[in-house]
Design an enzyme around this catalytic site. Structure first.
Site, PDB file in Angstrom:
ATOM      1  N   ASP A  72       2.321  -1.484 -13.392  1.00 32.61           N
ATOM      2  CA  ASP A  72       3.273  -2.056 -12.443  1.00 32.61           C
ATOM      3  C   ASP A  72       3.850  -3.383 -12.912  1.00 32.61           C
ATOM      4  OD1 ASP A  72       2.590   0.122 -10.929  1.00 32.61           O
ATOM      5  OD2 ASP A  72       1.276  -0.981  -9.570  1.00 32.61           O
ATOM      6  N   GLU A  74      -3.713 -11.109 -11.120  1.00 29.07           N
ATOM      7  CA  GLU A  74      -4.229 -10.104 -10.182  1.00 29.07           C
ATOM      8  C   GLU A  74      -5.646  -9.664 -10.513  1.00 29.07           C
ATOM      9  OE1 GLU A  74      -1.643  -6.946  -8.320  1.00 29.07           O
ATOM     10  OE2 GLU A  74      -0.531  -7.369 -10.153  1.00 29.07           O
ATOM     11  N   GLY A 116       0.790  -1.220   0.000  1.00 27.38           N
ATOM     12  CA  GLY A 116       0.000   0.000   0.000  1.00 27.38           C
ATOM     13  C   GLY A 116       0.821   1.267   0.000  1.00 27.38           C
ATOM     14  N   SER A 117       2.097   1.171  -0.372  1.00 29.73           N
ATOM     15  CA  SER A 117       2.979   2.341  -0.303  1.00 29.73           C
ATOM     16  C   SER A 117       3.047   3.125  -1.607  1.00 29.73           C
ATOM     17  CB  SER A 117       4.387   1.918   0.116  1.00 29.73           C
ATOM     18  OG  SER A 117       4.934   0.994  -0.804  1.00 29.73           O
ATOM     19  N   LEU A 132       4.386   2.101  -4.644  1.00 28.85           N
ATOM     20  CA  LEU A 132       5.505   1.799  -5.535  1.00 28.85           C
ATOM     21  C   LEU A 132       5.259   0.534  -6.356  1.00 28.85           C
ATOM     22  CD1 LEU A 132       8.593   2.603  -3.242  1.00 28.85           C
ATOM     23  CD2 LEU A 132       7.379   4.117  -4.822  1.00 28.85           C
TER      24      LEU A 132
END
Length: 340
Positions: free
Chosen positions: A159, A147, A109-110, A112
Site C-alpha cells: 500500500d 506503521e 478497514g475497507s 483499499l
C-alpha cells in the site's frame, strides 16, 4: 501558507498477501495493483499558538497537544501522531505550532489501503513544508517503517508503494525490506476496458485487517503447508494477471481473479465468510466471471469482473445486500504535494 498533499488509494488485482512477512522474507512476494481516483488528503497549516492540533475530518476526531511533547500513541489518531513524532524527532520543526487535518475518500478497514495511503499523504505534506529531498522509494519506506516499526501495526508492504508511485505496478518483495516497483505500460484501451468491466462494490462492512494478517503470518511461521502453498499460487496469480493485462487478454481477467479468490480462502481464517461467499456467488450468477475481496479480507470492498456489459445486472443483484457501487477511474500518478 498551507501545505497540501493527496495520495491515491489502490485496488489490489493479484498476489494479495504475499507482501506480508514472513512469507515475502522467506520466499519473495509479488503483487499487481492499480491506483484509483479515491484519495487520502493531508493539510498542514502553521499557527501562532504553541500547540499541535490534529483533525481527522472524515472521522470527526480532533485533539490538541502542547508543542513540546511527543504525542501519545493511545489508539486515537495514531497514524497522524506517528508521522508527526517521527518527523519531529528527525527534523527541526521550529517552535511554532501547526494544525494537521486529514480526509480519506473511503472508510477505514475497507480494503483499499486507506491507512498506509493516509500515512503517505501526511509524509508528503510534511515533506512539502520542510522541503525534504525524498524520492518515491524513500517516502514509501518511511511510511512502512512508521506503521510497522514505530506504531507496531500489522500489515503488508504494497500500500505504501502504490500510494507513492501510482499507476499500475507489478511489485516484488524480498527480505530486509527490499521492494522493487515495476510500472506496467498497459495500452490505454485495455485500461479503459478493465475500468469499464471492474465493479467496485462496498459491502457496508469493515474489518480489522491486523487480526487476519497476524493469523496469516502465524500460519507461515508454523509452516502450515496448505497456507504456504496457497500463497505460492497467489504469487503465480500476479504473473498471470501481469501477462493478461500487458497482452490485452482481458477475457482471462475474471478467471484469474476467481483463481485468486479460491486460493486466498486457504491462507487464514476470516478472509472470507458466509456473507462474502453469498455476495460472490450472487455476482457470478448475474454475469461476473470472477472477483475478490479487497485487502486482507473479511469485509470492506469487493471487486467483480463483469464482461459483456453485465456490470449493470451484477450491480442490481448485489444491491440487496445493502452495500453500494463506488465509481472510480484508474489514475497514473502517485502522491502529490503543493503549497498555497
Amino acid at each position: 501558507m498551507i501545505y497540501r498533499s493527496k495520495a491515491p488509494l489502490r485496488i489490489g488485482l493479484a498476489g494479495g498477501g504475499t507482501d506480508v512477512s514472513p512469507y515475502c522474507d522467506l520466499f519473495g512476494g509479488a503483487i499487481l495493483n492499480a491506483t484509483v481516483s479515491l484519495y487520502a488528503y493531508a493539510n498542514i497549516e502553521p499557527i501562532d499558538e504553541p500547540s499541535i492540533i490534529l483533525h481527522a475530518i472524515d472521522r470527526k476526531e480532533c485533539e490538541e497537544f502542547p508543542l513540546e511533547n511527543d504525542l501519545p500513541i493511545n489508539g486515537k489518531l495514531d497514524l497522524l501522531k506517528g508521522v508527526y513524532n517521527r518527523l519531529a524527532r528527525e527534523n527541526n520543526l521550529g517552535n511554532k505550532g501547526l494544525q494537521l487535518s486529514t480526509y480519506v475518500d473511503a472508510p477505514a478497514g475497507s480494503g483499499l489501503g486507506t491507512s498506509s495511503t493516509l500515512v503517505v499523504a501526511i509524509i508528503g505534506a510534511f515533506a512539502e513544508m520542510l522541503r525534504l529531498p525524498l524520492g518515491e522509494y524513500d517516502i514509501a519506506h518511511l511510511a512502512y517503517e512508521i506503521e510497522r516499526k514505530d506504531l507496531l501495526m500489522t500489515g503488508g508492504r504494497q500500500d505504501q508503494y502504490a500510494a507513492t508511485f501510482g499507476g499500475v505496478n507489478y511489485m516484488e518483495f524480498f527480505a530486509e525490506d527490499k521492494v522493487i516497483v515495476n510500472p506496467l505500460r498497459i495500452r490505454q484501451q485495455y485500461l479503459f476496458e478493465l475500468e469499464n468491466n471492474l465493479l467496485l462494490y462496498y459491502t457496508s462492512t469493515s474489518r480489522e485487517s491486523a487480526k487476519i494478517i497476524a493469523k496469516q503470518s502465524e500460519n507461515v511461521t508454523n509452516k502450515k503447508e496448505k497456507s504456504i502453498e496457497a500463497m505460492h499460487q497467489l504469487k503465480q496469480q500476479a504473473l498471470m494477471m501481469k501477462e493478461a493485462l500487458l497482452k490485452g487478454r482481458l477475457n482471462e481477467i475474471g478467471e484469474i481473479l476467481d483463481f485468486g479468490f479460491q486460493q486466498k480462502r486457504q491462507i487464514a481464517e476470516g478472509i472470507s465468510n458466509s456473507l462474502m461467499e453469498e455476495m460472490y456467488e450472487t455476482a457470478r450468477k448475474s454475469g461476473a466471471t470472477g472477483g475478490k475481496i479487497s485487502g486482507a479480507g473479511g469485509g470492506g470492498f469487493m471487486i467483480f469482473y463483469c464482461p459483456n456489459n453485465t456490470k449493470y445486472s451484477v450491480m442490481e443483484a448485489v444491491s440487496k445486500f445493502g452495500g453500494y457501487y463506488k465509481p472510480y477511474q484508474f489514475v497514473d500518478h502517485g502522491m502529490r504535494s503543493w503549497t498555497v
